[in-house]
Motif scaffolding. Structure first.
Motif, PDB file in Angstrom:
ATOM      1  N   ARG A 126       6.171   2.900   0.966  1.00 30.05           N
ATOM      2  CA  ARG A 126       6.509   2.372  -0.501  1.00 30.05           C
ATOM      3  C   ARG A 126       5.550   3.210  -1.499  1.00 30.05           C
ATOM      4  NH1 ARG A 126       4.597  -3.480  -0.084  1.00 30.05           N
ATOM      5  NH2 ARG A 126       2.873  -1.864   0.987  1.00 30.05           N
ATOM      6  N   PRO A 127       5.841   3.277  -2.716  1.00 29.52           N
ATOM      7  CA  PRO A 127       4.894   3.988  -3.799  1.00 29.52           C
ATOM      8  C   PRO A 127       3.517   3.741  -3.609  1.00 29.52           C
ATOM      9  CG  PRO A 127       6.950   3.522  -4.967  1.00 29.52           C
ATOM     10  CD  PRO A 127       7.101   2.798  -3.519  1.00 29.52           C
ATOM     11  N   GLU A 128       3.416   2.230  -3.326  1.00 24.63           N
ATOM     12  CA  GLU A 128       2.059   1.626  -3.206  1.00 24.63           C
ATOM     13  C   GLU A 128       1.063   2.044  -1.978  1.00 24.63           C
ATOM     14  OE1 GLU A 128       4.761  -0.540  -3.279  1.00 24.63           O
ATOM     15  OE2 GLU A 128       4.610  -0.460  -5.278  1.00 24.63           O
ATOM     16  N   ASP A 129       2.124   2.795  -0.938  1.00 23.45           N
ATOM     17  CA  ASP A 129       1.475   3.457   0.123  1.00 23.45           C
ATOM     18  C   ASP A 129       0.814   4.779  -0.061  1.00 23.45           C
ATOM     19  OD1 ASP A 129       1.937   1.126   1.690  1.00 23.45           O
ATOM     20  OD2 ASP A 129       3.853   1.762   2.094  1.00 23.45           O
ATOM     21  N   VAL A 130       0.988   5.394  -1.169  1.00 23.52           N
ATOM     22  CA  VAL A 130       0.845   6.737  -1.779  1.00 23.52           C
ATOM     23  C   VAL A 130      -0.693   6.616  -2.662  1.00 23.52           C
ATOM     24  CG1 VAL A 130       1.356   8.859  -2.971  1.00 23.52           C
ATOM     25  CG2 VAL A 130       3.111   7.393  -1.892  1.00 23.52           C
ATOM     26  N   PHE A 131      -1.683   7.575  -2.271  1.00 24.24           N
ATOM     27  CA  PHE A 131      -2.767   7.420  -3.023  1.00 24.24           C
ATOM     28  C   PHE A 131      -3.034   8.907  -3.601  1.00 24.24           C
ATOM     29  CE2 PHE A 131      -4.127   8.151   1.319  1.00 24.24           C
ATOM     30  CZ  PHE A 131      -5.026   9.020   1.427  1.00 24.24           C
ATOM     31  N   ILE A 132      -3.456   8.624  -4.771  1.00 27.67           N
ATOM     32  CA  ILE A 132      -3.990   9.943  -5.569  1.00 27.67           C
ATOM     33  C   ILE A 132      -5.252  10.386  -5.135  1.00 27.67           C
ATOM     34  CG2 ILE A 132      -4.070  11.011  -8.141  1.00 27.67           C
ATOM     35  CD1 ILE A 132      -1.315  10.112  -7.384  1.00 27.67           C
ATOM     36  N   VAL A 133      -5.486  11.724  -4.975  1.00 28.37           N
ATOM     37  CA  VAL A 133      -6.744  12.198  -4.408  1.00 28.37           C
ATOM     38  C   VAL A 133      -7.588  12.783  -5.768  1.00 28.37           C
ATOM     39  CG1 VAL A 133      -7.809  13.749  -2.742  1.00 28.37           C
ATOM     40  CG2 VAL A 133      -5.881  12.416  -2.002  1.00 28.37           C
TER      41      VAL A 133
END
Length: 87
Positions: free
Chosen positions: A31-38
């Motif tokens: 899900r989009p919640e499983d993507v993190f911005i580095v």
């Protein structure tokens, strides 16, 4: 485009791309919640972000928003090696 809108779009694009490339027989989806911005930055009307996911696949993504053309560009990379080289 404000920071929240950009970040939301990055997370959605990366999760969509990742799900398109996962093996469907594995039964995994993110899900989009499983993507993190580095990392991210905004310069004038342009924005750029580096992102990754919770999957242990070694992938990372670069998303650029061109504010003049109102277009997004997504680059997908795979890390092959991290080598320490003495100075």
């Amino acid at each position: 485009m404000n920071e929240k809108d950009f970040t939301d779009r990055v997370r959605q694009m990366v999760s969509d791309y990742t799900n398109e490339h996962l093996d469907p027989t594995d039964g995994k989806r993110i899900r989009p919640e499983d993507v993190f911005i580095v990392w991210q930055c905004k310069t004038l009307q342009n924005s750029k972000a580096m992102a990754s996911t919770v999957l242990p696949d070694g992938m990372y993504y670069e998303v650029t928003y061109d504010g003049d053309k109102h277009r997004f560009y997504l680059d997908a990379y795979k890390k092959f090696e991290n080598r320490c080289i003495p100075a």
